[in-house]
Write an enzyme that holds these catalytic residues in place. Structure first.
Site, PDB file in Angstrom:
ATOM      1  N   SER A 137       0.729  -1.234   0.012  1.00 38.71           N
ATOM      2  CA  SER A 137       0.129  -0.012   0.043  1.00 38.71           C
ATOM      3  C   SER A 137       0.779   1.356  -0.032  1.00 38.71           C
ATOM      4  CB  SER A 137      -1.007  -0.179   1.198  1.00 38.71           C
ATOM      5  OG  SER A 137      -1.859   0.970   0.929  1.00 38.71           O
TER       6      SER A 137
ATOM      7  N   ASP B 108      -2.243   6.417  -3.479  1.00 36.99           N
ATOM      8  CA  ASP B 108      -1.134   5.823  -2.760  1.00 36.99           C
ATOM      9  C   ASP B 108      -0.713   4.694  -3.785  1.00 36.99           C
ATOM     10  OD1 ASP B 108      -3.422   4.223  -2.323  1.00 36.99           O
ATOM     11  OD2 ASP B 108      -2.605   3.494  -0.357  1.00 36.99           O
TER      12      ASP B 108
END
Length: 449
Positions: free
Chosen positions: A102, A243
C-alpha cells in the site's frame, strides 16, 4: 513462526519473515487449501501486484503454491488493489490476491486476500489460512500430476477495470476539466491516466514512471506538496493523489488546499443525502475522524457510526447494517454502490461527478467542513508495550485530558503494520495541539525508543 496477519493482510520487510518466498509459497498452498474446501465451485485465483521489484518474487512463489494444490492462477500484473476485488467477483474466481504494501516504502511488501465476493477476509478465514501455513495441514496434502493447476497471463484485465470505473459515473464527460494526477509510481500508473483521458479531461500525470524502487517515494497520497504546487502553477481545477495501490485518494483544490478523507466523506455524504441515496442516513468512520466532521454531520441530521481504525472494520459495519458510505481520514473511501473495498479512482470520479452536477469547484464543496486542527506524530518503537502499564505515559495523558476538557482529544495507538506508535492530538486551538502533542511525544520517546 509468529502471527502472520495484521490489520490489512500479511505485511513486512522484503526477504525478512514473513515476506519471504518460503512463506509466500506456503501462503499460496494454504489459500488453495482453504478456499478449495469452501466449495465455491471455482478453481481460479487472480493475482495482481503493485510496482515493487519484490512483487516478481512473491508472485512466483504464490503461483507455485496455488498451482501445486490444483488451483489455476490468472496473473494480471500491476493494477490497483480495488481492481483485484472487482475482477475476483466479476471473473468468478474463488479468491483474489494483491501483492502490495500500500502506502509503505519499496522495501516493504505484503499480501492482501479477497474472497469470491471481492471482500477482504473475515477473521475466521484469515485464521484458517494462518493455521494451514503454520501447521502441517498442507504439508501432508498430495495432488496428483493430472490435477496440478495452470497459470495464465491475462492481458485484458486492466481494460475490464477501466470500463467498470468509467461506468460508475455512466461515462460522464469530463471535458473542460484540467486535472493533475499523482499515481505514486504505483499500481495505478497506467490505468488512472487512461481513465481520466478517455472521459475527456485534460490530464497532467506524474508518478507514472515506476522503476521497482520509487513507489510512494516523495509522491502520492502521503506527499502532497508537489501536487499542490503543480495544481496552482498549471491552473488546474484540482489535483488527485493515489497511494501505491490506489485504494486511497487525497485531493488538492484549485488553490492548493489539501482535501483529505474526512472532507471527501463529508462531500459524498451531503451529496448522497440530498439525493436520498444515503442509506439509513448514516455514514461510517473511524476514531481518527475529525471532530469537525461529527459536528457537520449532526447539523445535517446524518448519523455517524464509529469503528476501530482500519477500512476492514468500516466495511464490516457497512455490510452488517446495509450502509452505503464509509471511510477514513487517510483517504480510504467505501461507496458500496460501486465496490467492495476502498477505491481511489472511483472515489475521484464520484467527486468529479458532484462538481459537474453542481457546476462548482472542489474548493467550494470542501468549504462546508471546518476541520479542527490536528497533529499526527509517528514514532518508531523497539517493542509494542501496553501503554496502560507505563506510568509516565498514563500520567501525561491524564494531564492532557484534563486540560483539553471537551475542546479536544488525543488518540494513541500502535501501527498494525509497522513498529510505530501513532500520536494524534486534536483541539480547537493549534497552540493546544502543538503543546500537548510535543509533550506526549517526548514522554513516549523516553519510554519506548
Amino acid at each position: 513462526m509468529g502471527k502472520l496477519f495484521g490489520t490489512d493482510g500479511i505485511r513486512g520487510k522484503v526477504n525478512a519473515y514473513p515476506i519471504t518466498p518460503e512463506v509466500a509459497l506456503k501462503t499460496g498452498k494454504a489459500i488453495a487449501h482453504v478456499f478449495g474446501a469452501a466449495g465455491h465451485g471455482s478453481k481460479k485465483t487472480i493475482i495482481g501486484k503493485d510496482t515493487r521489484l519484490s512483487g516478481y518474487m512473491l508472485e512466483t512463489a504464490l503461483t507455485s503454491g496455488l498451482v501445486s494444490m490444483g488451483m489455476d492462477v490468472l496473473l494480471v500484473g500491476p493494477i490497483p488493489t480495488p481492481a483485484i476485488a472487482h475482477l475476483t467477483k466479476s471473473m468468478g474466481a474463488a479468491a483474489g490476491i494483491m501483492i502490495t504494501a500500500s502506502h509503505n516504502p519499496a522495501e516493504d511488501n505484503g499480501i492482501k486476500i479477497f474472497n469470491h465476493q471481492g471482500y477482504k477476509l473475515d477473521d475466521d478465514i484469515e485464521h484458517a489460512i494462518e493455521e494451514s501455513i503454520l501447521g502441517d495441514d498442507i504439508s501432508s496434502c498430495h495432488i496428483e500430476n493430472d490435477k496440478i493447476g495452470k497459470a495464465y497471463r491475462i492481458d485484458d484485465a486492466t481494460g475490464r477495470y477501466i470500463e467498470f470505473a468509467k461506468n460508475s459515473i455512466s461515462n460522464l464527460s469530463l471535458q473542460g476539466m484540467k486535472i493533475v494526477l499523482d499515481c505514486a509510481n504505483g499500481g495505478a500508473y497506467h490505468v488512472a491516466p487512461q481513465i481520466f483521458k478517455e472521459l475527456g479531461a485534460e490530464t497532467e500525470a506524474v508518478g507514472i514512471n515506476p522503476d521497482g524502487y520509487n513507489i510512494n517515494l516523495n509522491c502520492g497520497a502521503l506527499y502532497l506538496n508537489n501536487l499542490c504546487k503543480r495544481v496552482t502553477q498549471s491552473g488546474a481545477d484540482l489535483g488527485i493523489a493515489f497511494d501505491g495501490d490506489a485504494d486511497r485518494v487525497i485531493f488538492s483544490d484549485n488553490a492548493g488546499n489539501i482535501i483529505d478523507g474526512d472532507s471527501i466523506i463529508a462531500i459524498c455524504a451531503l451529496a448522497l443525502m440530498k439525493k436520498n441515496k444515503l442509506k439509513k442516513k448514516t455514514v461510517v468512520v473511524t476514531s481518527m475522524t475529525n471532530l469537525g466532521f461529527h459536528k457537520l454531520m449532526h447539523q445535517n441530521k446524518i448519523k455517524v457510526e464509529t469503528t476501530a481504525i482500519g477500512d476492514r472494520y468500516i466495511i464490516e459495519k457497512m455490510r452488517k447494517n446495509n450502509y452505503s458510505l464509509g471511510g477514513e481520514q487517510s483517504g480510504h473511501i467505501i461507496l458500496s454502490e460501486y465496490g467492495t473495498t476502498g477505491d481511489g479512482i472511483i472515489t475521484a470520479l464520484q467527486i468529479l461527478k458532484i462538481m459537474k452536477e453542481r457546476k462548482t469547484t472542489l474548493k467550494e464543496l470542501g468549504s462546508s467542513l471546518t476541520l479542527y486542527p490536528q497533529k499526527l506524530i509517528n514514532l518508531t518503537v523497539k517493542e509494542k508495550k501496553p501503554i496502560e502499564k507505563i506510568p509516565a505515559i498514563t500520567n501525561i495523558l491524564q494531564e492532557c485530558k484534563k486540560d483539553l476538557a471537551d475542546e479536544g482529544r488525543y488518540l494513541i495507538r500502535y501501527s498494525g503494520t509497522e513498529n510505530k506508535i501513532r500520536i494524534l492530538l486534536e483541539a480547537k486551538q493549534q497552540q493546544m495541539v502543538d503543546l500537548w502533542s510535543n509533550k506526549i511525544a517526548q514522554i513516549i520517546k523516553s519510554e519506548l525508543e
